[in-house]
Motif scaffolding. Structure first.
Motif, mmCIF file in Angstrom:
data_model
loop_
_atom_site.group_PDB
_atom_site.id
_atom_site.type_symbol
_atom_site.label_atom_id
_atom_site.label_comp_id
_atom_site.label_asym_id
_atom_site.label_seq_id
_atom_site.Cartn_x
_atom_site.Cartn_y
_atom_site.Cartn_z
ATOM 1 N N ASP A 53 0.839 -1.190 0.000
ATOM 2 C CA ASP A 53 0.000 0.000 0.000
ATOM 3 C C ASP A 53 0.879 1.246 0.000
ATOM 4 O O ASP A 53 2.110 1.155 -0.007
ATOM 5 C CB ASP A 53 -1.001 -0.024 1.156
ATOM 6 N N SER A 54 0.251 2.400 0.018
ATOM 7 C CA SER A 54 0.994 3.660 -0.087
ATOM 8 C C SER A 54 1.906 3.918 1.106
ATOM 9 O O SER A 54 2.824 4.725 1.021
ATOM 10 C CB SER A 54 0.016 4.825 -0.252
ATOM 11 N N LYS A 55 1.680 3.222 2.209
ATOM 12 C CA LYS A 55 2.538 3.372 3.389
ATOM 13 C C LYS A 55 3.598 2.275 3.477
ATOM 14 O O LYS A 55 4.359 2.219 4.433
ATOM 15 C CB LYS A 55 1.682 3.386 4.654
ATOM 16 N N GLY A 56 3.617 1.385 2.467
ATOM 17 C CA GLY A 56 4.635 0.345 2.426
ATOM 18 C C GLY A 56 4.258 -0.965 3.075
ATOM 19 O O GLY A 56 5.072 -1.877 3.167
ATOM 20 N N TYR A 57 3.015 -1.091 3.516
ATOM 21 C CA TYR A 57 2.579 -2.341 4.131
ATOM 22 C C TYR A 57 2.290 -3.391 3.060
ATOM 23 O O TYR A 57 1.672 -3.099 2.039
ATOM 24 C CB TYR A 57 1.331 -2.131 5.002
ATOM 25 N N ALA A 58 2.726 -4.629 3.321
ATOM 26 C CA ALA A 58 2.506 -5.726 2.380
ATOM 27 C C ALA A 58 1.030 -6.103 2.346
ATOM 28 O O ALA A 58 0.353 -6.107 3.376
ATOM 29 C CB ALA A 58 3.342 -6.934 2.790
ATOM 30 N N LEU A 59 0.540 -6.416 1.160
ATOM 31 C CA LEU A 59 -0.849 -6.835 0.971
ATOM 32 C C LEU A 59 -0.882 -8.209 0.312
ATOM 33 O O LEU A 59 -0.179 -8.437 -0.671
ATOM 34 C CB LEU A 59 -1.595 -5.845 0.074
ATOM 35 N N ASN A 60 -1.725 -9.109 0.840
ATOM 36 C CA ASN A 60 -1.962 -10.360 0.126
ATOM 37 C C ASN A 60 -3.081 -10.107 -0.887
ATOM 38 O O ASN A 60 -3.617 -8.993 -0.976
ATOM 39 C CB ASN A 60 -2.288 -11.512 1.087
ATOM 40 N N ILE A 61 -3.430 -11.113 -1.651
ATOM 41 C CA ILE A 61 -4.396 -10.914 -2.738
ATOM 42 C C ILE A 61 -5.750 -10.455 -2.216
ATOM 43 O O ILE A 61 -6.401 -9.606 -2.834
ATOM 44 C CB ILE A 61 -4.527 -12.181 -3.620
#
Length: 96
Positions: A53-61
Motif C-alpha cells: 500500500d501507499s505506506k509500504g505495508y505488504a498486501l496479500n491478494i
C-alpha cells in the motif's frame, strides 16, 4: 468399436488458458487427498504478498482486492484528486 484418444501437450508452448483447462480436467478425477492439497496451496498463495500500500505495508491478494474496491468506492463518491492537485500535495509534503 472401442476407441480412445491421447492428448499430448507440449509444455514449452502451453499458455495460461491451456494450463487452466488441463488443471480442471485433472481436478475432475482427483481424489480427496489431492483436492485438499490443492486447496491448501491456494489458501497459502492467497496469503503471499502481491502488492504494497501507499505506506509500504505488504498486501496479500485478498487485502489487495479490498483496497481496489475501496478505490472504486472513492471514485464513485468523488473522492479524487486531479494531477495538478496531487502535484501540489506532493510539493507541500516535500516542504515539511
Amino acid at each position: 468399436m472401442n476407441s480412445f484418444c491421447i492428448f499430448v501437450i507440449n509444455n514449452d508452448v502451453m499458455g495460461i488458458p491451456e494450463l487452466k483447462e488441463l488443471i480442471k480436467l485433472k481436478l475432475e478425477n482427483a481424489d480427496e487427498r489431492v483436492l485438499r492439497i490443492v486447496d491448501s496451496v491456494l489458501n497459502e498463495y492467497s496469503k503471499e504478498t502481491v502488492a504494497f500500500d501507499s505506506k509500504g505495508y505488504a498486501l496479500n491478494i485478498e487485502e489487495y482486492n479490498l483496497k481496489v474496491e475501496e478505490g472504486f468506492e472513492d471514485i464513485k463518491k468523488g473522492n479524487v484528486l486531479s494531477n495538478e492537485e496531487m502535484l501540489e500535495k506532493i510539493k507541500q509534503l516535500k516542504k515539511k
